[in-house]
Design an enzyme around this catalytic site. Structure first.
Site, PDB file in Angstrom:
ATOM      1  N   ASN A 204      40.677  44.082  33.832  1.00  0.00           N
ATOM      2  CA  ASN A 204      41.263  42.736  33.860  1.00  0.00           C
ATOM      3  C   ASN A 204      41.988  42.508  32.534  1.00  0.00           C
ATOM      4  O   ASN A 204      41.359  42.261  31.512  1.00  0.00           O
ATOM      5  CB  ASN A 204      40.129  41.714  34.057  1.00  0.00           C
ATOM      6  CG  ASN A 204      40.622  40.284  34.021  1.00  0.00           C
ATOM      7  OD1 ASN A 204      41.832  40.036  34.035  1.00  0.00           O
ATOM      8  ND2 ASN A 204      39.693  39.340  33.977  1.00  0.00           N
TER       9      ASN A 204
ATOM     10  N   LYS B 107      43.720  40.083  31.752  1.00  0.00           N
ATOM     11  CA  LYS B 107      43.757  38.637  31.455  1.00  0.00           C
ATOM     12  C   LYS B 107      45.152  38.240  30.932  1.00  0.00           C
ATOM     13  O   LYS B 107      46.164  38.668  31.474  1.00  0.00           O
ATOM     14  CB  LYS B 107      42.669  38.261  30.448  1.00  0.00           C
ATOM     15  CG  LYS B 107      41.285  38.784  30.810  1.00  0.00           C
ATOM     16  CD  LYS B 107      40.213  38.071  30.046  1.00  0.00           C
ATOM     17  CE  LYS B 107      38.903  38.803  30.165  1.00  0.00           C
ATOM     18  NZ  LYS B 107      37.778  38.020  29.727  1.00  0.00           N
TER      19      LYS B 107
ATOM     20  N   HIS C 275      36.650  34.431  39.196  1.00  0.00           N
ATOM     21  CA  HIS C 275      36.366  34.903  37.822  1.00  0.00           C
ATOM     22  C   HIS C 275      35.821  33.725  37.025  1.00  0.00           C
ATOM     23  O   HIS C 275      36.251  32.586  37.194  1.00  0.00           O
ATOM     24  CB  HIS C 275      37.636  35.455  37.170  1.00  0.00           C
ATOM     25  CG  HIS C 275      37.342  36.108  35.860  1.00  0.00           C
ATOM     26  ND1 HIS C 275      37.219  35.388  34.699  1.00  0.00           N
ATOM     27  CD2 HIS C 275      37.113  37.405  35.537  1.00  0.00           C
ATOM     28  CE1 HIS C 275      36.926  36.231  33.702  1.00  0.00           C
ATOM     29  NE2 HIS C 275      36.852  37.454  34.192  1.00  0.00           N
TER      30      HIS C 275
ATOM     31  N   GLU D 282      36.309  32.662  34.134  1.00  0.00           N
ATOM     32  CA  GLU D 282      37.290  31.849  33.396  1.00  0.00           C
ATOM     33  C   GLU D 282      38.001  30.871  34.337  1.00  0.00           C
ATOM     34  O   GLU D 282      38.376  29.778  33.935  1.00  0.00           O
ATOM     35  CB  GLU D 282      38.268  32.767  32.635  1.00  0.00           C
ATOM     36  CG  GLU D 282      37.580  33.342  31.401  1.00  0.00           C
ATOM     37  CD  GLU D 282      38.124  34.668  30.907  1.00  0.00           C
ATOM     38  OE1 GLU D 282      39.191  35.101  31.355  1.00  0.00           O
ATOM     39  OE2 GLU D 282      37.433  35.268  30.059  1.00  0.00           O
TER      40      GLU D 282
ATOM     41  N   GLU E 191      29.149  39.206  36.652  1.00  0.00           N
ATOM     42  CA  GLU E 191      29.620  39.009  35.287  1.00  0.00           C
ATOM     43  C   GLU E 191      28.930  37.783  34.690  1.00  0.00           C
ATOM     44  O   GLU E 191      29.403  36.642  34.884  1.00  0.00           O
ATOM     45  CB  GLU E 191      31.132  38.773  35.278  1.00  0.00           C
ATOM     46  CG  GLU E 191      31.929  39.912  35.865  1.00  0.00           C
ATOM     47  CD  GLU E 191      33.340  39.942  35.291  1.00  0.00           C
ATOM     48  OE1 GLU E 191      33.690  40.940  34.670  1.00  0.00           O
ATOM     49  OE2 GLU E 191      34.067  38.951  35.446  1.00  0.00           O
TER      50      GLU E 191
ATOM     51  N   GLY F  24      33.382  38.675  26.920  1.00  0.00           N
ATOM     52  CA  GLY F  24      34.150  38.556  25.686  1.00  0.00           C
ATOM     53  C   GLY F  24      33.322  38.224  24.453  1.00  0.00           C
ATOM     54  O   GLY F  24      33.863  37.849  23.418  1.00  0.00           O
TER      55      GLY F  24
ATOM     56  N   SER G  51      31.513  42.503  28.304  1.00  0.00           N
ATOM     57  CA  SER G  51      31.416  43.262  27.052  1.00  0.00           C
ATOM     58  C   SER G  51      31.107  44.749  27.260  1.00  0.00           C
ATOM     59  O   SER G  51      30.360  45.354  26.479  1.00  0.00           O
ATOM     60  CB  SER G  51      30.387  42.616  26.114  1.00  0.00           C
ATOM     61  OG  SER G  51      30.815  41.317  25.757  1.00  0.00           O
TER      62      SER G  51
END
Ligand code: PEP
Length: 254
Positions: A11, A13, A98, A100, A170, A176, A214
């Protein structure tokens, strides 16, 4: 036991601009002939870079996916791109739900469900992302949160018989942050995910469970050593050639 297939999903992003995306795509395409045949790789570039990157990957065995889609085909929806439009541009996969999208952009369970349906209807393979926040983990409700996210996206779906389902676990607190989940803990959640998906969508074929949060070249081996983890969805470390090649190299050692 060696895995028959290893999912390496990247991804990108909003890390890479147009030129950077094309440079990285070309570098990967020129390495692709050396990748182990068990690797199923898919790259999720930005909407802006999607089409040129899809052209680069067309004949080299690297898949391509959308980071986000809108559920209506066409119309007055400023700034959105539909699942069908991605399909026409050569897309194969789409991330749905996702963290985010859910947490930064306030995407609701209902919106995730509509996107999931639209992706499937367009003939793309959805990659449904689920995971708990750190507060939910502290409150001991990880299992409940993950099951709810799965069931709400999958319960009304008419799934094509035997078609594989891809779920990415996730944990939000691991994305991140450099604080990856304990692989044993991820294994336990993946077992619950596989069981829940099989119950919710009995017609489904193989349930592929990816871990994301991560992941890097140092920890990927520990995740892939787990029987319930079929691959990884990687953000930061996938957007640089050196760290992505290291992940690719380490992934086939298990
Ligand atoms: C992601 O955003 O899907 C992700 C796993 O990010 P990172 O690898 O940077 O934690």
């Amino acid at each position: 036991m060696k895995k028959n297939a290893i999912y390496l999903f990247a991804n990108w992003k909003m890390y890479l601009d147009y030129d950077e995306s094309n440079i990285l795509a070309n570098a990967l395409a020129s390495e692709a002939k050396n990748f182990d045949k068990r690797i199923k790789m898919a790259i999720f570039p930005s909407a802006l870079s999607f089409y040129p990157v899809a052209q680069v990957f067309r004949d080299v065995g690297i898949g391509i996916g959308a980071q986000n889609v809108y559920w209506v085909d066409k119309g007055g929806y400023t700034g959105e791109v539909s699942a069908n439009m991605y399909k026409e541009a050569g897309c194969e996969y789409a991330l749905v739900g996702h963290s985010e999208r859910r947490h930064l952009f306030g995407e609701s369970l209902e919106e995730t469900e509509k996107k999931f349906e639209a992706v499937l209807a367009a003939g793309l393979t959805p990659v449904l992302c689920v995971g708990e926040t750190s507060a939910e983990k502290k409150n001991g409700i990880t299992e409940r949160v993950v099951k709810n996210q799965l069931e709400s996206a999958l319960k009304k779906i008419s799934w094509p018989k035997g078609k594989e389902i891809i779920i990415a676990y996730e944990p939000v607190w691991a994305i991140g942050t450099g604080d990856a989940c304990d692989p044993e803990e991820a294994q336990k959640i993946q077992e619950i995910i596989k069981e829940t998906v099989k119950k919710t969508v009995p017609k489904a074929g193989y349930v592929a469970a990816l871990y994301g949060g991560s992941v890097d070249g140092k920890n990927i081996g520990a995740f892939l050593a787990k029987s319930a983890i079929d691959g990884v969805l990687v953000g930061g470390a996938s957007a640089k050639l050196k760290s992505w090649l290291e992940i690719i190299k380490e992934s086939v050692k298990k």
